[in-house]
Design an enzyme around this catalytic site. Sequence first.
Site, PDB file in Angstrom:
ATOM      1  N   HIS A   1    -100.334  -3.178 -32.190  1.00 15.50           N
ATOM      2  CA  HIS A   1    -101.410  -2.814 -33.117  1.00 15.50           C
ATOM      3  C   HIS A   1    -102.730  -3.242 -32.479  1.00 15.50           C
ATOM      4  O   HIS A   1    -102.786  -4.205 -31.715  1.00 15.50           O
ATOM      5  CB  HIS A   1    -101.174  -3.479 -34.479  1.00 15.50           C
ATOM      6  CG  HIS A   1    -100.064  -2.810 -35.246  1.00 15.50           C
ATOM      7  ND1 HIS A   1    -100.286  -1.892 -36.243  1.00 15.50           N
ATOM      8  CD2 HIS A   1     -98.719  -2.895 -35.106  1.00 15.50           C
ATOM      9  CE1 HIS A   1     -99.126  -1.449 -36.707  1.00 15.50           C
ATOM     10  NE2 HIS A   1     -98.150  -2.047 -36.031  1.00 15.50           N
TER      11      HIS A   1
ATOM     12  N   CYS B   1     -98.468  -2.710 -41.308  1.00 12.88           N
ATOM     13  CA  CYS B   1     -97.395  -3.105 -42.223  1.00 12.88           C
ATOM     14  C   CYS B   1     -97.994  -3.517 -43.566  1.00 12.88           C
ATOM     15  O   CYS B   1     -98.827  -4.423 -43.619  1.00 12.88           O
ATOM     16  CB  CYS B   1     -96.620  -4.273 -41.627  1.00 12.88           C
ATOM     17  SG  CYS B   1     -95.392  -4.936 -42.767  1.00 12.88           S
TER      18      CYS B   1
ATOM     19  N   ASN C   1    -102.135   1.101 -35.301  1.00 14.03           N
ATOM     20  CA  ASN C   1    -101.489   1.044 -33.986  1.00 14.03           C
ATOM     21  C   ASN C   1    -102.463   1.496 -32.897  1.00 14.03           C
ATOM     22  O   ASN C   1    -103.500   2.103 -33.177  1.00 14.03           O
ATOM     23  CB  ASN C   1    -100.292   2.009 -33.956  1.00 14.03           C
ATOM     24  CG  ASN C   1     -99.164   1.542 -34.845  1.00 14.03           C
ATOM     25  OD1 ASN C   1     -99.253   1.615 -36.053  1.00 14.03           O
ATOM     26  ND2 ASN C   1     -98.108   1.053 -34.242  1.00 14.03           N
TER      27      ASN C   1
ATOM     28  N   ARG D   1     -94.366   7.526 -39.525  1.00 16.30           N
ATOM     29  CA  ARG D   1     -93.773   6.384 -40.227  1.00 16.30           C
ATOM     30  C   ARG D   1     -94.794   5.251 -40.390  1.00 16.30           C
ATOM     31  O   ARG D   1     -95.237   4.957 -41.493  1.00 16.30           O
ATOM     32  CB  ARG D   1     -92.503   5.892 -39.486  1.00 16.30           C
ATOM     33  CG  ARG D   1     -91.648   4.914 -40.269  1.00 16.30           C
ATOM     34  CD  ARG D   1     -92.130   3.484 -40.231  1.00 16.30           C
ATOM     35  NE  ARG D   1     -92.218   2.946 -38.879  1.00 16.30           N
ATOM     36  CZ  ARG D   1     -92.790   1.799 -38.589  1.00 16.30           C
ATOM     37  NH1 ARG D   1     -93.364   1.063 -39.540  1.00 16.30           N
ATOM     38  NH2 ARG D   1     -92.879   1.370 -37.340  1.00 16.30           N
ATOM     39  N   ASP D   2     -95.222   4.639 -39.297  1.00 16.97           N
ATOM     40  CA  ASP D   2     -96.126   3.478 -39.393  1.00 16.97           C
ATOM     41  C   ASP D   2     -97.477   3.915 -39.968  1.00 16.97           C
ATOM     42  O   ASP D   2     -98.088   3.196 -40.776  1.00 16.97           O
ATOM     43  CB  ASP D   2     -96.316   2.870 -37.995  1.00 16.97           C
ATOM     44  CG  ASP D   2     -96.678   1.402 -38.024  1.00 16.97           C
ATOM     45  OD1 ASP D   2     -97.355   0.979 -38.961  1.00 16.97           O
ATOM     46  OD2 ASP D   2     -96.280   0.664 -37.103  1.00 16.97           O
TER      47      ASP D   2
ATOM     48  N   HIS E   1     -94.634  -2.309 -28.989  1.00 13.76           N
ATOM     49  CA  HIS E   1     -95.281  -1.714 -30.174  1.00 13.76           C
ATOM     50  C   HIS E   1     -96.500  -2.568 -30.468  1.00 13.76           C
ATOM     51  O   HIS E   1     -96.371  -3.701 -30.936  1.00 13.76           O
ATOM     52  CB  HIS E   1     -94.257  -1.744 -31.322  1.00 13.76           C
ATOM     53  CG  HIS E   1     -94.771  -1.253 -32.642  1.00 13.76           C
ATOM     54  ND1 HIS E   1     -94.373  -0.051 -33.195  1.00 13.76           N
ATOM     55  CD2 HIS E   1     -95.620  -1.811 -33.536  1.00 13.76           C
ATOM     56  CE1 HIS E   1     -94.957   0.114 -34.375  1.00 13.76           C
ATOM     57  NE2 HIS E   1     -95.721  -0.956 -34.602  1.00 13.76           N
TER      58      HIS E   1
HETATM   59  C1  LIG Z   1     -93.495  -4.336 -39.690  1.00 17.99           C
HETATM   60  C2  LIG Z   1     -93.316  -3.037 -40.394  1.00 17.99           C
HETATM   61  O1  LIG Z   1     -94.189  -2.245 -40.407  1.00 17.99           O
HETATM   62  S1  LIG Z   1     -91.773  -2.772 -41.114  1.00 17.99           S
HETATM   63  C3  LIG Z   1     -92.010  -1.371 -42.156  1.00 17.99           C
HETATM   64  C4  LIG Z   1     -92.834  -1.685 -43.359  1.00 17.99           C
HETATM   65  N1  LIG Z   1     -92.121  -2.426 -44.356  1.00 17.99           N
HETATM   66  C5  LIG Z   1     -91.235  -1.844 -45.181  1.00 17.99           C
HETATM   67  O2  LIG Z   1     -90.972  -0.640 -45.123  1.00 17.99           O
HETATM   68  C6  LIG Z   1     -90.643  -2.739 -46.222  1.00 17.99           C
HETATM   69  C7  LIG Z   1     -89.198  -2.601 -46.205  1.00 17.99           C
HETATM   70  N2  LIG Z   1     -88.658  -3.452 -47.276  1.00 17.99           N
HETATM   71  C8  LIG Z   1     -87.916  -2.938 -48.234  1.00 17.99           C
HETATM   72  O3  LIG Z   1     -87.723  -1.733 -48.320  1.00 17.99           O
HETATM   73  C9  LIG Z   1     -87.296  -3.900 -49.244  1.00 17.99           C
HETATM   74  O4  LIG Z   1     -87.848  -5.166 -49.071  1.00 17.99           O
HETATM   75  C10 LIG Z   1     -85.749  -3.983 -49.096  1.00 17.99           C
HETATM   76  C11 LIG Z   1     -85.143  -2.712 -49.644  1.00 17.99           C
HETATM   77  C12 LIG Z   1     -85.338  -4.173 -47.637  1.00 17.99           C
HETATM   78  C13 LIG Z   1     -85.224  -5.188 -49.853  1.00 17.99           C
HETATM   79  O5  LIG Z   1     -85.740  -5.213 -51.150  1.00 17.99           O
HETATM   80  P1  LIG Z   1     -84.830  -5.779 -52.357  1.00 17.99           P
HETATM   81  O6  LIG Z   1     -85.654  -5.675 -53.595  1.00 17.99           O
HETATM   82  O7  LIG Z   1     -84.275  -7.093 -51.962  1.00 17.99           O
HETATM   83  O8  LIG Z   1     -83.674  -4.701 -52.360  1.00 17.99           O
HETATM   84  P2  LIG Z   1     -82.407  -4.596 -53.280  1.00 17.99           P
HETATM   85  O9  LIG Z   1     -81.241  -4.440 -52.375  1.00 17.99           O
HETATM   86  O10 LIG Z   1     -82.385  -5.709 -54.304  1.00 17.99           O
HETATM   87  O11 LIG Z   1     -82.661  -3.209 -54.031  1.00 17.99           O
HETATM   88  C14 LIG Z   1     -83.763  -3.008 -54.924  1.00 17.99           C
HETATM   89  C15 LIG Z   1     -83.776  -1.556 -55.342  1.00 17.99           C
HETATM   90  O12 LIG Z   1     -84.075  -0.718 -54.218  1.00 17.99           O
HETATM   91  C16 LIG Z   1     -82.963   0.156 -53.947  1.00 17.99           C
HETATM   92  N3  LIG Z   1     -82.835   0.200 -52.474  1.00 17.99           N
HETATM   93  C17 LIG Z   1     -82.513  -0.818 -51.646  1.00 17.99           C
HETATM   94  N4  LIG Z   1     -82.572  -0.392 -50.366  1.00 17.99           N
HETATM   95  C18 LIG Z   1     -82.933   0.902 -50.402  1.00 17.99           C
HETATM   96  C19 LIG Z   1     -83.182   1.851 -49.387  1.00 17.99           C
HETATM   97  N5  LIG Z   1     -83.089   1.547 -48.092  1.00 17.99           N
HETATM   98  N6  LIG Z   1     -83.570   3.086 -49.762  1.00 17.99           N
HETATM   99  C20 LIG Z   1     -83.705   3.406 -51.080  1.00 17.99           C
HETATM  100  N7  LIG Z   1     -83.502   2.533 -52.083  1.00 17.99           N
HETATM  101  C21 LIG Z   1     -83.100   1.289 -51.740  1.00 17.99           C
HETATM  102  C22 LIG Z   1     -81.787  -0.479 -54.632  1.00 17.99           C
HETATM  103  O13 LIG Z   1     -80.825   0.478 -54.943  1.00 17.99           O
HETATM  104  C23 LIG Z   1     -82.434  -1.070 -55.867  1.00 17.99           C
HETATM  105  O14 LIG Z   1     -82.710  -0.030 -56.766  1.00 17.99           O
HETATM  106  P3  LIG Z   1     -82.794  -0.286 -58.377  1.00 17.99           P
HETATM  107  O15 LIG Z   1     -83.951  -1.208 -58.597  1.00 17.99           O
HETATM  108  O16 LIG Z   1     -83.019   1.079 -58.930  1.00 17.99           O
HETATM  109  O17 LIG Z   1     -81.478  -0.905 -58.727  1.00 17.99           O
HETATM  110  C1  LIG Z   2     -91.699  -1.796 -37.561  1.00 21.23           C
HETATM  111  C2  LIG Z   2     -93.059  -1.968 -37.046  1.00 21.23           C
HETATM  112  O1  LIG Z   2     -93.949  -1.251 -37.428  1.00 21.23           O
HETATM  113  C3  LIG Z   2     -93.279  -2.965 -36.023  1.00 21.23           C
HETATM  114  C4  LIG Z   2     -94.358  -3.960 -36.316  1.00 21.23           C
HETATM  115  O2  LIG Z   2     -95.550  -3.621 -36.322  1.00 21.23           O
HETATM  116  O3  LIG Z   2     -94.006  -5.117 -36.534  1.00 21.23           O
END
Ligand SMILES: CC(=O)SCCNC(=O)CCNC(=O)[C@H](O)C(C)(C)COP(=O)(O)OP(=O)(O)OC[C@H]1O[C@@H](n2cnc3c(N)ncnc32)[C@H](O)[C@@H]1OP(=O)(O)O
Ligand SMILES: CC(=O)CC(=O)O
Length: 308
Positions: A208, A239, A248, A12-13, A206
């Site tokens: 990095h 991220c 990580n 995933r990460d 967790h």
């Molecule tokens: C710290 C870390 O490492 S965390 C992990 C890394 N970061 C990530 O993975 C980022 C995660 N962020 C996201 O996925 C996004 O910001 C969201 C989905 C949470 C929010 O984004 P928004 O644009 O506000 O979502 P919104 O609800 O308006 O939906 C936008 C589109 O995505 C789709 N969608 C929303 N959530 C999901 C989901 N979980 N899976 C699949 N599709 C989705 C919607 O249906 C919509 O589709 P469309 O454009 O075809 O109509």
């Molecule tokens: C969800 C994550 O991947 C955690 C982090 O690095 O913030």
Amino acid sequence: MPQILVSEVGPRDGLQSIAAVMPTPAKLRWIGALAAAGLREIEVCSFVPPKLLPQMADAAEVVVGARELPGLHVAALAPNLRGAQAAFEAGAAKVTLPVSVSEAHSLANVRKTHGQMRDEVAAVVALRDARFPGVTLEAGLSTAFGCTLAGRVPEADTLRMAVAMAQLGVDEVGLSDTTGYANPAQVRRLFRALRAELGARAGGAHFHNTRGQGLANVVAALEAGVDTFDASQGGLGGCPYAPGATGNIVTEDLVFLLESMGLDTGIDVDALMAARAALRDGLPGEPLYGHVPDAGLPKGFTYAREAA
Ligand SMILES: CC(=O)SCCNC(=O)CCNC(=O)[C@H](O)C(C)(C)COP(=O)(O)OP(=O)(O)OC[C@H]1O[C@@H](n2cnc3c(N)ncnc32)[C@H](O)[C@@H]1OP(=O)(O)O
Ligand SMILES: CC(=O)CC(=O)O
């Protein structure tokens, strides 16, 4: 003998941080090899819009495939209710919700304010309680030690967010150093405070390794009583929505550290090298990191389980 859970987050990460898309069969071969090396929990994917992270478009298929591996605790990340529902339906045993302590990171990562994210977590807990009661829910507090967008993150903010998440009904609250800002003194202090506030709901660490403090931070977290650590094979990770985020802590190095300290992980380093080969086959050309893979195990090395 003390036991430590190493939770592998590479699929995933690691994969979210690189442009190449690893084909589903290659992901499943890699995950199978990690499980064969003794990893008991693997975060196999995230349920996010494929438009944002094409690497995760096969999330449901990967969960279903990973569930075939006997004894493996299959974990997934979900940033919202829609993603959590998909993870529950695919059969994930644990779902981690990324909740940023820094609101700037929350807006960049999940496009939600703190208030909106709290509502989302409440909705996920309600869905889990109503229809998927066996699934473990973790709130992973991103930017718990600092943030490249907001700078310093007050420890009181991290603790307040942790308590709020526990009150909403998640089972565990873990602390994440998203961009390598943490130092061992801060880690020891914050995990001690987290455990004092949340008791059994205090989750894992967790880290990095962006500034090379990752394994020092592990030792500090151990001193605070933490017994669950995320790590990524080959040190992949980061991220995409946190400027400057890099990989990580390396699973291979973490396992060596823990086993050398007499802490049982149940993981075999030689078998981890076979998993590393599976990763390399699935992602040719991607640089993989790690000191132990480069240097090998020292002569006379014994696992904690053999020394006991
Ligand atoms: C710290 C870390 O490492 S965390 C992990 C890394 N970061 C990530 O993975 C980022 C995660 N962020 C996201 O996925 C996004 O910001 C969201 C989905 C949470 C929010 O984004 P928004 O644009 O506000 O979502 P919104 O609800 O308006 O939906 C936008 C589109 O995505 C789709 N969608 C929303 N959530 C999901 C989901 N979980 N899976 C699949 N599709 C989705 C919607 O249906 C919509 O589709 P469309 O454009 O075809 O109509
Ligand atoms: C969800 C994550 O991947 C955690 C982090 O690095 O913030």
